[in-house]
Design a protein around this motif. Structure first.
Motif, PDB file in Angstrom:
ATOM      1  N   TYR A  23      46.190  47.484  47.182  1.00 54.11           N
ATOM      2  CA  TYR A  23      45.996  46.441  46.172  1.00 54.11           C
ATOM      3  C   TYR A  23      47.325  45.842  45.700  1.00 54.11           C
ATOM      4  O   TYR A  23      47.328  44.923  44.881  1.00 54.11           O
ATOM      5  CB  TYR A  23      45.251  47.025  44.968  1.00 54.11           C
ATOM      6  CG  TYR A  23      43.936  47.668  45.330  1.00 54.11           C
ATOM      7  CD1 TYR A  23      42.767  46.913  45.419  1.00 54.11           C
ATOM      8  CD2 TYR A  23      43.863  49.041  45.612  1.00 54.11           C
ATOM      9  CE1 TYR A  23      41.561  47.514  45.764  1.00 54.11           C
ATOM     10  CE2 TYR A  23      42.658  49.642  45.956  1.00 54.11           C
ATOM     11  CZ  TYR A  23      41.517  48.873  46.038  1.00 54.11           C
ATOM     12  OH  TYR A  23      40.322  49.455  46.385  1.00 54.11           O
ATOM     13  N   ASN A 273      43.051  39.819  32.918  1.00 58.62           N
ATOM     14  CA  ASN A 273      42.625  41.149  33.380  1.00 58.62           C
ATOM     15  C   ASN A 273      43.494  42.298  32.879  1.00 58.62           C
ATOM     16  O   ASN A 273      43.401  43.418  33.393  1.00 58.62           O
ATOM     17  CB  ASN A 273      42.587  41.211  34.922  1.00 58.62           C
ATOM     18  CG  ASN A 273      41.592  40.248  35.516  1.00 58.62           C
ATOM     19  OD1 ASN A 273      40.436  40.189  35.110  1.00 58.62           O
ATOM     20  ND2 ASN A 273      42.045  39.453  36.476  1.00 58.62           N
ATOM     21  N   ALA A 290      44.010  41.635  41.047  1.00 59.20           N
ATOM     22  CA  ALA A 290      43.500  42.734  41.874  1.00 59.20           C
ATOM     23  C   ALA A 290      43.175  43.979  41.049  1.00 59.20           C
ATOM     24  O   ALA A 290      42.684  44.967  41.599  1.00 59.20           O
ATOM     25  CB  ALA A 290      44.513  43.089  42.958  1.00 59.20           C
ATOM     26  N   GLN A 292      40.874  44.590  38.603  1.00 62.21           N
ATOM     27  CA  GLN A 292      39.461  44.926  38.485  1.00 62.21           C
ATOM     28  C   GLN A 292      38.919  45.484  39.796  1.00 62.21           C
ATOM     29  O   GLN A 292      38.178  46.475  39.800  1.00 62.21           O
ATOM     30  CB  GLN A 292      38.651  43.700  38.058  1.00 62.21           C
ATOM     31  CG  GLN A 292      37.169  44.012  37.881  1.00 62.21           C
ATOM     32  CD  GLN A 292      36.388  42.832  37.312  1.00 62.21           C
ATOM     33  OE1 GLN A 292      36.937  41.755  37.093  1.00 62.21           O
ATOM     34  NE2 GLN A 292      35.112  43.033  37.069  1.00 62.21           N
ATOM     35  N   ARG A 293      39.291  44.873  40.893  1.00 62.47           N
ATOM     36  CA  ARG A 293      38.809  45.351  42.189  1.00 62.47           C
ATOM     37  C   ARG A 293      39.288  46.768  42.463  1.00 62.47           C
ATOM     38  O   ARG A 293      38.537  47.604  42.979  1.00 62.47           O
ATOM     39  CB  ARG A 293      39.288  44.390  43.289  1.00 62.47           C
ATOM     40  CG  ARG A 293      38.786  44.733  44.688  1.00 62.47           C
ATOM     41  CD  ARG A 293      39.002  43.563  45.639  1.00 62.47           C
ATOM     42  NE  ARG A 293      40.400  43.224  45.776  1.00 62.47           N
ATOM     43  CZ  ARG A 293      41.217  43.784  46.667  1.00 62.47           C
ATOM     44  NH1 ARG A 293      40.763  44.722  47.497  1.00 62.47           N
ATOM     45  NH2 ARG A 293      42.484  43.425  46.742  1.00 62.47           N
ATOM     46  N   CYS A 294      40.524  47.059  42.095  1.00 66.51           N
ATOM     47  CA  CYS A 294      41.062  48.404  42.292  1.00 66.51           C
ATOM     48  C   CYS A 294      40.253  49.433  41.521  1.00 66.51           C
ATOM     49  O   CYS A 294      39.956  50.520  42.034  1.00 66.51           O
ATOM     50  CB  CYS A 294      42.527  48.453  41.859  1.00 66.51           C
ATOM     51  SG  CYS A 294      43.298  50.072  42.061  1.00 66.51           S
ATOM     52  N   GLU A 297      36.421  49.730  42.977  1.00 62.30           N
ATOM     53  CA  GLU A 297      36.292  50.311  44.308  1.00 62.30           C
ATOM     54  C   GLU A 297      36.730  51.775  44.367  1.00 62.30           C
ATOM     55  O   GLU A 297      36.628  52.411  45.417  1.00 62.30           O
ATOM     56  CB  GLU A 297      37.108  49.486  45.302  1.00 62.30           C
ATOM     57  CG  GLU A 297      36.553  48.090  45.522  1.00 62.30           C
ATOM     58  CD  GLU A 297      37.368  47.248  46.485  1.00 62.30           C
ATOM     59  OE1 GLU A 297      36.944  46.117  46.796  1.00 62.30           O
ATOM     60  OE2 GLU A 297      38.444  47.718  46.927  1.00 62.30           O
TER      61      GLU A 297
END
Length: 344
Positions: A23, A273, A290, A292-294, A297
């Motif tokens: 990320y 974020n 990146a 939130q995605r980190c 997931e």
């Protein structure tokens, strides 16, 4: 019976550095889009505020709220550049960081240095005081004189922190060189101050300084209010982590000493974020888009303290670190704690 050759090798559990590594690569298209969808609306809002001065100053103040939100978002871009996470090129990070710094009246290199110290010492009781909301322990507070206790109470009061703090932090305190600053950091302060003088001269020659201040001061207030509040609540909450230097651990300080501030989507966008603060402190090289995605997931990053808008207000009462109970306490708890410490 299965032979040993058929047995699958045990799966090695990844450490946190391996988990966050994918990320940490900024994407140019994402970064440029954030620059466009932040700076263009901000310029439009400032122009609308200028036009509104001829209609009603109440309308100007109303427009200053979303403009302040956009300036908060500019600060997040500034923040990412300071961490070297917004572009792959450090030179590009520095150029945009300096530009953003002028918008938020903050010298880029000095702030970057202080913020790096904050990341390296967050939650460390023996290394407090640089780039953070200063927090005393109960014992330290009780050892102060009455005058010093009053100064600390004023510093920690919501009226001062959220009323005076936004203007003081960005318009006043950033005008001075930090004693620990090196040559480049000192020069960035001088450059920033000179640039502000130039901006005021340009405004004097165009729309006039009074009109400029009527626009910029409320915008700076709302941006500063959002920034201070986010920074405060992301480390000052029930269940946060502090430890003496010998016991202090970087990853624990990130995941337990930084909160996940769950915000409505609109506020999450304006604050870039940064509410995923535990992820950010775990790896400051992850660009804001990146974070939130980190978290989503990787379930191991979801078992952290979650703060909402309502619960964040309750955290305002927590002002001191009790080393015995290893938790933040309020001034109202002092009488009982004082008695306990006398007995001890």
């Amino acid at each position: 019976m299965h032979s040993s050759a058929d047995a699958s090798p045990p799966t090695r559990k990844k450490n946190w550095q391996e988990i966050v590594a994918p990320y940490q690569q900024p994407k140019l298209s994402h970064s440029l889009w954030q620059v466009a969808n932040t700076f263009i609306p901000y310029a439009i809002m400032l122009y609308l505020m200028y036009l509104s001065l001829g209609v009603s100053y109440w309308l100007t103040l109303l427009l200053s709220v979303p403009a302040g939100g956009l300036l908060t978002r500019i600060f997040i871009l500034f923040h990412d550049c300071g961490h070297g996470s917004f572009f792959k090129s450090q030179r590009a990070n520095n150029i945009l960081g300096i530009i953003c710094g002028l918008c938020v009246f903050t010298p880029y290199y000095q702030w970057r240095f202080e913020h790096a110290v904050h990341h390296a010492t967050s939650g460390d009781l023996d290394r407090r005081g640089v780039g953070d909301i200063y927090t005393l322990t109960v014992r330290e507070y009780l050892e102060l004189s009455r005058w010093d206790r009053l100064k600390y109470r004023l510093y920690r009061s919501p009226v001062v922190m959220l009323g005076i703090g936004p203007w003081y932090t960005f318009l006043i305190s950033q005008r001075f060189v930090n004693p620990i600053s090196r040559r480049r950091e000192r020069l960035s302060v001088y450059f920033s101050n000179l640039a502000i003088v130039v901006i005021l001269l340009v405004m004097w020659a165009t729309i006039g300084v009074p009109a400029y201040l009527m626009i910029q001061l409320p915008v700076a207030f709302f941006a500063g209010l959002g920034g201070i509040w986010m920074f405060y609540i992301q480390h000052q909450f029930e269940g946060t982590y502090w430890a003496e230097h010998e016991e202090w651990d970087y990853a624990t300080a990130a995941l337990r000493g930084s909160s996940y501030f769950k915000l409505p989507k609109v506020l999450q966008w304006f604050t870039g974020n940064i509410g995923f603060h535990h992820i950010h402190h775990l790896s400051s090289r992850i660009p804001n888009y990146a974070l939130q995605r980190c978290m989503m997931e990787n379930p191991e990053f979801m078992d952290v303290t979650t703060i909402t808008l309502w619960s964040s207000i309750k955290s305002l009462r927590l002002n001191l670190w009790d080393e015995n109970q290893r938790q933040l306490v309020s001034f109202g708890d002092l009488k009982q704690l004082s008695q306990q410490q006398r007995i001890a």
